[in-house]
Design a protein around this motif. Structure first.
Motif, mmCIF file in Angstrom:
data_model
loop_
_atom_site.group_PDB
_atom_site.id
_atom_site.type_symbol
_atom_site.label_atom_id
_atom_site.label_comp_id
_atom_site.label_asym_id
_atom_site.label_seq_id
_atom_site.Cartn_x
_atom_site.Cartn_y
_atom_site.Cartn_z
ATOM 1 N N ALA A 117 -5.350 -24.046 -5.188
ATOM 2 C CA ALA A 117 -5.844 -22.850 -5.428
ATOM 3 C C ALA A 117 -4.611 -21.108 -5.713
ATOM 4 C CB ALA A 117 -6.699 -21.982 -3.854
ATOM 5 N N LEU A 118 -3.682 -21.547 -5.211
ATOM 6 C CA LEU A 118 -2.706 -20.347 -5.118
ATOM 7 C C LEU A 118 -2.249 -21.057 -6.772
ATOM 8 C CD1 LEU A 118 -0.689 -19.985 -1.735
ATOM 9 C CD2 LEU A 118 -2.897 -17.979 -3.108
ATOM 10 N N LEU A 119 -1.281 -22.120 -6.821
ATOM 11 C CA LEU A 119 -0.674 -22.438 -8.192
ATOM 12 C C LEU A 119 -1.250 -21.763 -9.037
ATOM 13 C CD1 LEU A 119 0.455 -25.741 -7.875
ATOM 14 C CD2 LEU A 119 1.489 -23.544 -9.127
ATOM 15 N N LYS A 120 -3.303 -22.100 -8.801
ATOM 16 C CA LYS A 120 -4.094 -21.183 -10.587
ATOM 17 C C LYS A 120 -4.003 -20.301 -10.635
ATOM 18 C CE LYS A 120 -8.886 -21.727 -11.063
ATOM 19 N NZ LYS A 120 -10.275 -22.320 -10.861
ATOM 20 N N ALA A 121 -4.457 -19.612 -9.138
ATOM 21 C CA ALA A 121 -4.365 -17.999 -9.105
ATOM 22 C C ALA A 121 -3.094 -17.021 -9.654
ATOM 23 C CB ALA A 121 -4.658 -17.445 -7.225
ATOM 24 N N LYS A 122 -2.179 -18.080 -10.118
ATOM 25 C CA LYS A 122 -0.422 -17.539 -10.358
ATOM 26 C C LYS A 122 -0.868 -16.561 -11.525
ATOM 27 C CE LYS A 122 4.827 -18.357 -10.099
ATOM 28 N NZ LYS A 122 5.017 -20.031 -10.042
ATOM 29 N N GLY A 123 -1.605 -17.163 -12.789
ATOM 30 C CA GLY A 123 -1.808 -16.861 -13.921
ATOM 31 C C GLY A 123 -3.012 -15.772 -14.175
ATOM 32 N N GLU A 124 -3.510 -15.536 -13.131
ATOM 33 C CA GLU A 124 -4.729 -15.383 -13.254
ATOM 34 C C GLU A 124 -4.830 -13.350 -12.729
ATOM 35 O OE1 GLU A 124 -7.731 -16.462 -10.081
ATOM 36 O OE2 GLU A 124 -8.275 -17.671 -10.996
ATOM 37 N N GLU A 125 -5.505 -12.342 -13.391
ATOM 38 C CA GLU A 125 -5.336 -10.884 -13.602
ATOM 39 C C GLU A 125 -6.157 -11.024 -12.482
ATOM 40 O OE1 GLU A 125 -4.047 -8.376 -15.938
ATOM 41 O OE2 GLU A 125 -3.109 -9.630 -15.581
ATOM 42 N N LEU A 126 -5.426 -10.673 -11.652
ATOM 43 C CA LEU A 126 -5.603 -10.352 -10.141
ATOM 44 C C LEU A 126 -5.341 -8.450 -10.053
ATOM 45 C CD1 LEU A 126 -3.773 -13.248 -7.327
ATOM 46 C CD2 LEU A 126 -6.422 -12.529 -8.429
ATOM 47 N N ARG A 127 -6.082 -7.991 -9.009
ATOM 48 C CA ARG A 127 -6.096 -6.517 -8.707
ATOM 49 C C ARG A 127 -4.258 -6.540 -7.956
ATOM 50 N NH1 ARG A 127 -10.426 -5.828 -4.144
ATOM 51 N NH2 ARG A 127 -9.801 -7.855 -3.564
ATOM 52 N N ARG A 128 -3.694 -5.267 -7.978
ATOM 53 C CA ARG A 128 -2.526 -5.434 -7.887
ATOM 54 C C ARG A 128 -2.534 -3.878 -7.100
ATOM 55 N NH1 ARG A 128 0.414 -4.167 -14.215
ATOM 56 N NH2 ARG A 128 -0.206 -6.377 -14.740
ATOM 57 N N LYS A 129 -1.742 -4.279 -5.850
ATOM 58 C CA LYS A 129 -1.372 -2.818 -4.537
ATOM 59 C C LYS A 129 -0.497 -2.127 -5.103
ATOM 60 C CE LYS A 129 1.791 -4.168 -1.721
ATOM 61 N NZ LYS A 129 2.033 -4.722 -1.240
ATOM 62 N N VAL A 130 -1.260 -0.179 -4.988
ATOM 63 C CA VAL A 130 -0.769 0.214 -5.529
ATOM 64 C C VAL A 130 -0.940 1.469 -4.544
ATOM 65 C CG1 VAL A 130 -1.105 0.400 -7.910
ATOM 66 C CG2 VAL A 130 -2.554 1.973 -6.236
ATOM 67 N N THR A 131 -0.052 2.467 -4.069
ATOM 68 C CA THR A 131 -0.047 3.838 -3.311
ATOM 69 C C THR A 131 -0.961 5.016 -4.486
ATOM 70 O OG1 THR A 131 2.029 3.026 -2.469
ATOM 71 C CG2 THR A 131 1.049 5.292 -1.688
ATOM 72 N N LEU A 132 -2.365 5.344 -3.809
ATOM 73 C CA LEU A 132 -2.218 6.468 -4.114
ATOM 74 C C LEU A 132 -2.122 7.796 -3.709
ATOM 75 C CD1 LEU A 132 -6.479 5.214 -4.813
ATOM 76 C CD2 LEU A 132 -4.260 5.294 -6.040
ATOM 77 N N VAL A 133 -1.890 8.946 -4.255
ATOM 78 C CA VAL A 133 -1.474 10.204 -3.671
ATOM 79 C C VAL A 133 -2.435 10.740 -3.863
ATOM 80 C CG1 VAL A 133 0.395 12.067 -3.950
ATOM 81 C CG2 VAL A 133 0.977 9.323 -4.069
ATOM 82 N N LEU A 134 -3.058 11.501 -2.322
ATOM 83 C CA LEU A 134 -4.297 12.510 -2.389
ATOM 84 C C LEU A 134 -4.146 14.014 -2.951
ATOM 85 C CD1 LEU A 134 -5.289 9.588 -1.252
ATOM 86 C CD2 LEU A 134 -6.575 10.807 -0.316
ATOM 87 N N ASP A 135 -4.832 14.454 -3.669
ATOM 88 C CA ASP A 135 -5.044 15.707 -4.303
ATOM 89 C C ASP A 135 -4.752 16.390 -2.701
ATOM 90 O OD1 ASP A 135 -4.915 17.900 -6.054
ATOM 91 O OD2 ASP A 135 -6.132 18.372 -4.828
ATOM 92 N N GLN A 136 -3.463 17.258 -2.613
ATOM 93 C CA GLN A 136 -3.774 18.217 -1.092
ATOM 94 C C GLN A 136 -4.774 19.116 -1.153
ATOM 95 O OE1 GLN A 136 -0.942 21.646 -0.412
ATOM 96 N NE2 GLN A 136 0.216 20.745 1.327
ATOM 97 N N GLY A 137 -4.806 19.680 -2.352
ATOM 98 C CA GLY A 137 -6.384 20.202 -2.065
ATOM 99 C C GLY A 137 -7.938 19.872 -2.373
ATOM 100 N N ASP A 138 -8.052 18.987 -2.656
ATOM 101 C CA ASP A 138 -9.157 18.190 -2.714
ATOM 102 C C ASP A 138 -8.860 17.165 -0.460
ATOM 103 O OD1 ASP A 138 -9.588 18.840 -5.029
ATOM 104 O OD2 ASP A 138 -9.102 16.940 -5.476
ATOM 105 N N VAL A 139 -7.925 16.651 0.324
ATOM 106 C CA VAL A 139 -8.099 16.249 0.781
ATOM 107 C C VAL A 139 -8.257 17.747 1.905
ATOM 108 C CG1 VAL A 139 -5.770 16.031 3.054
ATOM 109 C CG2 VAL A 139 -6.237 14.809 0.297
ATOM 110 N N HIS A 140 -7.662 18.780 1.155
ATOM 111 C CA HIS A 140 -8.500 20.296 2.351
ATOM 112 C C HIS A 140 -9.913 21.029 2.823
ATOM 113 C CE1 HIS A 140 -3.856 21.805 3.477
ATOM 114 N NE2 HIS A 140 -3.855 20.691 3.490
ATOM 115 N N ARG A 141 -10.360 20.092 0.951
ATOM 116 C CA ARG A 141 -11.838 20.291 0.681
ATOM 117 C C ARG A 141 -12.716 19.741 1.473
ATOM 118 N NH1 ARG A 141 -14.674 18.510 -3.177
ATOM 119 N NH2 ARG A 141 -13.104 17.599 -4.130
ATOM 120 N N VAL A 142 -11.426 18.291 1.244
ATOM 121 C CA VAL A 142 -13.328 17.380 2.225
ATOM 122 C C VAL A 142 -13.186 16.965 3.370
ATOM 123 C CG1 VAL A 142 -13.647 15.155 1.743
ATOM 124 C CG2 VAL A 142 -13.619 16.247 -0.485
#
Length: 445
Positions: A321-346
């Motif tokens: 299964a991992l060999l097959k998945a190696k060539g697939e377009e999977l989600r990528r791990k990223v860091t989201l930096v949240l807008d400070q003003g929106d963090v304070h607001r929400v």
């Protein structure tokens, strides 16, 4: 009366998601240690700017695996390279199901030729032990649960103390009368302090230098005091349970993937083997992203960034299964930096919300709809806002891409409903977020 199994819990709830979905669940923090010593902001700053002492002795589940078949057992149920695994070396153990979904990783230390220590969240330990018992492997096990689950209470078998930060190596040299031998990342060296022998594992968090010291609990108090005394002139700060949970958001480790074990017919026996009140039956799901299908929450080790750890030079469960998945377009791990003003607001009604920690799966959207899901979010004071480890569609993974996080707690009904949750603007950045952790962290592993 028999102990209910995970399968019993699923059957009674009606589905795995019905069992696990708990809106507003309190986020996990380590047990026993104080929530804060000097304040979570100062404690975070310590490993960025000075030196920090972290106590990992109580929240990790330990499983010792020993016997003639120990290496074969671990290799046949893990994707790692066991041809290159030195005594004293540690690896992030990557067990997967036959379908190639992560079971949950752990830290695997090779203590001797036929003896290993697997530590961390106990899902990987359960998986290894089950397959050993069912497969007739010639191995023996010794277990030490975390302090919250140790029968009868009592002390751990091992202490674990981390010394981290730009001044970490100076504190270590003060304790041991000089620098330790040159040690590669995630390799260990024996050390002695006042006649007490234990291990120093070359480690780091959020890209900072440091060691993790591991040894018999009987030496814990002496070692702890030695570090406190040596670190005092350098401003050493102890790190509490709140701040401890946050460096993973900077270093790129996702601590709470859902084990891919809840649906496959061939794993029904495994689900009957697992206790309902273990990690697999009690780790909650929540957030603004809801699906009634638990398989939508499964993740591939590739999505978690473990592709370089996968070794196809041996046969192991899930290899095809991992060999097959190696060539697939999977989600990528990223860091989201949240807008400070929106963090304070929400999150703070217009003010600084203070400490934020969430393992919720929140929707990540752009103008066209859902593009990703958060995995862990936390306040990072040195950055000045909240960061979120996120799995996102490849088309939206480029640094600088702007997205919205839908922040709220879905009730667990009607997945398509618009519940009017507020949105927080965020910008995609790499994972790991810390540049040193991203480019040089494992260069000599």
């Amino acid at each position: 009366m028999s102990t209910p199994s995970l399968q019993d819990g699923i059957d009674k709830a009606g589905s795995p998601v019905a069992l696990l979905w708990r809106p507003g669940a309190e986020p996990w923090t380590p047990e026993v240690v104080a929530r804060e010593y000097t304040g979570w902001r100062q404690e975070q700053a310590a490993w960025h700017e000075g030196v920090a002492l972290l106590n990992l002795s109580h929240h990790m589940y330990d499983l010792w695996i020993e016997g003639p078949d120990a290496t074969r057992l671990l290799a046949e149920h893990g994707a790692n390279n066991f041809e290159r695994f030195a005594i004293g070396q540690a690896k992030q153990y990557v067990p997967v199901t036959r379908a190639g979904h992560i079971v949950t990783d752990g830290i695997l230390l090779r203590e001797d030729g036929n003896r290993y220590l697997l530590s961390g969240i106990p899902a990987a330990q359960h998986w290894v032990r089950y397959h050993a018992e069912r497969g007739g492997y010639d191995v023996a096990f010794v277990t030490d649960p975390s302090s919250a689950f140790r029968p009868g209470g009592g002390d751990p078998r091992l202490f674990r103390y981390q010394i981290q930060g730009p001044l970490a190596l100076e504190v270590v040299a003060r304790v041991f009368g000089g620098p330790l031998p040159e040690t590669r990342f995630f390799h260990s060296t024996p050390v002695t302090l006042a006649g007490r022998t234990f291990k120093a594992l070359r480690h780091g968090m959020a890209g900072q230098a440091g060691f993790e010291f591991v040894g018999p609990w009987e030496h814990a108090a002496h070692v702890h005091e030695a570090f406190l005394k040596a670190g005092e002139p350098l401003g050493l700060i102890q790190v509490g349970a709140l701040a401890y949970t946050t460096p993973s958001v900077e270093s790129g480790w996702i601590p709470s993937p859902v084990p891919g074990i809840y649906t496959a017919p061939e794993l029904a026996e495994y689900r009957r083997y697992l206790p309902l009140f273990g990690i697999e039956g009690r780790r909650p799901l929540s957030g603004s992203w809801f699906s009634p299908d638990i398989e939508d929450y499964y993740v591939s080790p590739y999505e978690l960034g473990y592709g370089k750890m996968i070794h196809f030079g041996h046969d192991f469960l899930g290899r095809d299964a991992l060999l097959k998945a190696k060539g697939e377009e999977l989600r990528r791990k990223v860091t989201l930096v949240l807008d400070q003003g929106d963090v304070h607001r929400v999150l703070g009604d217009g003010a600084d919300p203070g400490f934020v920690l969430s393992y919720a799966r929140h929707r990540v959207e752009n103008g066209s709809g859902l593009v990703g899901v958060t995995m862990q979010s936390a306040s990072i004071d040195p950055v000045g806002t909240v960061l979120a480890q996120t799995l996102i569609d490849p088309a939206h993974a480029t640094p600088g891409t702007e997205v919205d996080i839908v922040w709220g707690e879905h009730p667990g009904t009607d997945p398509g409903a618009d519940l009017g949750f507020p949105r927080i603007r965020a910008t995609v950045q790499p994972s790991p977020f810390d540049r040193h952790a991203r480019t040089r962290y494992r260069r000599d592993a």
